[in-house]
Design a protein around this motif. Structure first.
Motif, short mmCIF file in Angstrom:
data_model
loop_
_atom_site.label_atom_id
_atom_site.label_comp_id
_atom_site.label_asym_id
_atom_site.label_seq_id
_atom_site.Cartn_x
_atom_site.Cartn_y
_atom_site.Cartn_z
N PRO A 123 -3.32 -47.06 27.86
CA PRO A 123 -3.58 -47.30 26.43
C PRO A 123 -4.89 -48.07 26.26
CG PRO A 123 -1.29 -47.78 26.96
CD PRO A 123 -1.98 -47.53 28.27
N SER A 145 -2.36 -33.43 18.30
CA SER A 145 -1.57 -34.58 18.77
C SER A 145 -1.91 -35.83 17.97
CB SER A 145 -1.85 -34.83 20.26
OG SER A 145 -1.56 -33.69 21.02
N SER A 149 -1.54 -42.66 19.08
CA SER A 149 -0.66 -42.97 20.21
C SER A 149 -1.42 -43.60 21.37
CB SER A 149 0.05 -41.70 20.69
OG SER A 149 -0.88 -40.79 21.27
N THR A 152 -0.89 -47.32 21.83
CA THR A 152 0.47 -47.84 22.00
C THR A 152 0.90 -47.76 23.45
OG1 THR A 152 1.60 -45.70 21.73
CG2 THR A 152 0.99 -46.89 19.71
N GLU A 153 1.92 -48.51 23.80
CA GLU A 153 2.46 -48.50 25.15
C GLU A 153 3.12 -47.17 25.49
OE1 GLU A 153 1.98 -50.76 27.51
OE2 GLU A 153 0.70 -51.78 26.05
N ALA A 154 3.40 -46.38 24.47
CA ALA A 154 4.03 -45.08 24.70
C ALA A 154 3.04 -44.03 25.19
CB ALA A 154 4.69 -44.59 23.40
N TYR A 155 1.75 -44.35 25.16
CA TYR A 155 0.74 -43.38 25.58
C TYR A 155 0.90 -43.05 27.06
CZ TYR A 155 -3.75 -41.30 26.82
OH TYR A 155 -4.74 -40.45 27.30
N ILE A 156 0.93 -41.77 27.37
CA ILE A 156 1.02 -41.30 28.76
C ILE A 156 -0.40 -41.10 29.30
CG2 ILE A 156 1.83 -39.46 30.28
CD1 ILE A 156 4.01 -38.88 28.19
N THR A 159 -3.16 -38.03 28.79
CA THR A 159 -2.88 -37.18 27.64
C THR A 159 -4.16 -36.99 26.81
OG1 THR A 159 -0.59 -37.95 27.54
CG2 THR A 159 -1.49 -36.90 25.56
#
Length: 458
Positions: A123, A145, A149, A152-156, A159
């Protein structure tokens, strides 16, 4: 001590100084006309004034501090620099095309296209995150997309997201995002404390990230045209620039990776003609040629991706675009990558093929870009000279080799590097004159690959 002994010593000292200066570019080795004498004195007086008035408060002249710091002072405070900008400077013979434009200009050109995408290793809120830019087709799902994102910590990691959205959502806004990216694609003053390996690792990464912005057909052409236009505005009418042909394709207008090397040269030629049409009589642009380059980590021998493949490709481009290909070079960190000695068989083969086909693609090697003495990188100087290189890039270690220095002088092998460069050279030497700068410009024309043609344009 008798006065005669002291007088003889002083005379010998003055003779030695003048003998040594006659070998340099100071421009005072002949009798000057009244106009030349006046010009030399005016410019030298201005230089002496600036060294005290501009640089005195900083405790050092511009040539003795990191350039990124000195550049701002030169721009804001130097009248001498304004004069030097107007001065004709001959040719730029050592440059890498993908590092010639302002990084903010590259961002401006790249973000003009919706096909630009971005990914990160973490991130962007993480201080360890690094980024990569990509070109994708307009139909790519990556462009749909959610850009936010990436914060955020949800970012892979890895991506791919739409770059325009990521830029718009950056904390502080688009301008702050641009500043954030530029740190990844420039060498900062902090690098002065790094080891050579750390500097080269960062330097290599700048080209990778910038390449993600540049290697899209519309951006590539617009970028080249801007580079040429900037050269003309800086009174540089001609250049020979290295283009890295390591990748077989760049991205075409449709966002697909399908634009081959011959199309790059067509884009180059079109950008060159556009820059010529914009140039003025007082600041002309004569044109540019390409030094075909690849990176010295490739393997020798035949097979796709090996050196022989690139040499064949260079020959093919020379056949189709004889006026655009100026020479061949291997680039990259000499201390950490392969020496020229690894490629001798292929490089000799290349010379023989040129003879068979009646082509002329001189070697213009980087060599001796090292502080080593007797190291593999230092030994590149021997191979470059034996392979009949016409110029040597950098050649830091060349002064350690008096025989090679003499050979370079006798063969007129140059290691030439214009307003900032000319300014730094002029302020660094008490003996340099404006006539000496003029000689540097003439030398650059003489050392170019089309010297006889350029003579007709001067």
């Amino acid at each position: 001590m008798s006065k005669d002994v002291l007088s003889m010593y002083q005379a010998s000292r003055e003779a030695l100084i003048q003998q040594e200066r006659a070998l340099g570019h100071h421009g005072l080795t002949r009798t000057l006309s009244t106009t030349e004498f006046t010009a030399v004195k005016l410019i030298q007086d201005l230089r002496d004034h600036e060294l005290a008035a501009v640089w005195g408060e900083h405790g050092a002249a511009g040539h003795s501090m990191p350039f990124t710091r000195a550049q701002r002072i030169i721009q804001e405070s130097s009248e001498l620099f304004k004069i030097i900008k107007e001065m004709p400077k001959g040719a730029i013979l050592h440059c890498h095309l993908d590092a010639m434009n302002d990084p903010f200009a590259l961002l401006r050109l790249a973000f003009a296209h919706p096909t630009l995408a971005i990914s990160a290793t973490a991130p962007l809120t993480s201080p360890t995150a690094t980024i990569a830019f990509h070109t994708v087709p307009l139909t790519s799902p990556h462009l749909q997309s959610p850009a936010t994102s990436i914060y955020t910590e949800a970012y892979i990691p890895g991506t791919i997201l739409p770059a325009a959205g990521v830029r718009a959502a950056f904390p502080g806004g688009p301008a702050a995002f641009d500043d954030f990216v530029v740190k990844f694609i420039t060498v900062t003053p902090e690098s002065a404390t790094w080891t050579p390996a750390e500097v080269w690792a960062h330097f290599g990464n700048t080209f990778l990230i910038a390449g993600g912005l540049l290697r899209y057909e519309p951006v590539f052409e617009a970028y080249i045209e801007e580079v040429f236009t900037l050269c003309a505005k800086d009174s540089v009418p001609y250049l020979e620039c290295r283009i890295n042909f390591l990748d077989e394709f760049i991205y075409g207008k449709d966002g697909e990776l399908d634009c081959p090397h011959r199309e790059w040269l067509i884009l180059f030629q079109r950008a060159m003609e556009a820059a010529k049409s914009k140039a003025t009589t007082s600041r002309p642009f004569w044109g540019a040629r390409i030094i075909y380059s690849t990176i010295r980590f490739i393997d020798p021998g035949e097979g796709k991706g090996n050196l022989r493949w690139y040499l064949e490709d260079c020959l093919e481009l020379k056949r189709e675009f004889p006026d655009l290909i100026a020479g061949f070079d291997l680039v990259g960190w000499e201390d950490g990558l392969r020496p020229l000695a690894d490629y001798i068989e292929d490089l000799l083969w290349f010379k023989e093929r040129q003879k068979e086909e009646g082509l002329n693609i001189p070697y213009l090697f980087h060599a001796g870009e090292t502080l080593g003495d007797g190291s593999k990188a230092d030994m590149n100087l021997y191979d470059a000279i034996l392979l009949d290189t016409k110029r040597i890039g950098h050649g830091f270690s060349l002064p350690q080799h008096p025989l090679l220095m003499d050979i370079c002088k006798n063969k007129k092998i140059g290691n030439l590097g214009l307003s900032y460069d000319f300014y730094q050279v002029f302020t660094a030497s008490d003996q340099m004159t404006v006539l000496g700068l003029g000689q540097l410009g003439r030398d650059s024309i003489e050392a170019s690959s089309i010297y006889l043609i350029l003579l007709t344009l001067i």
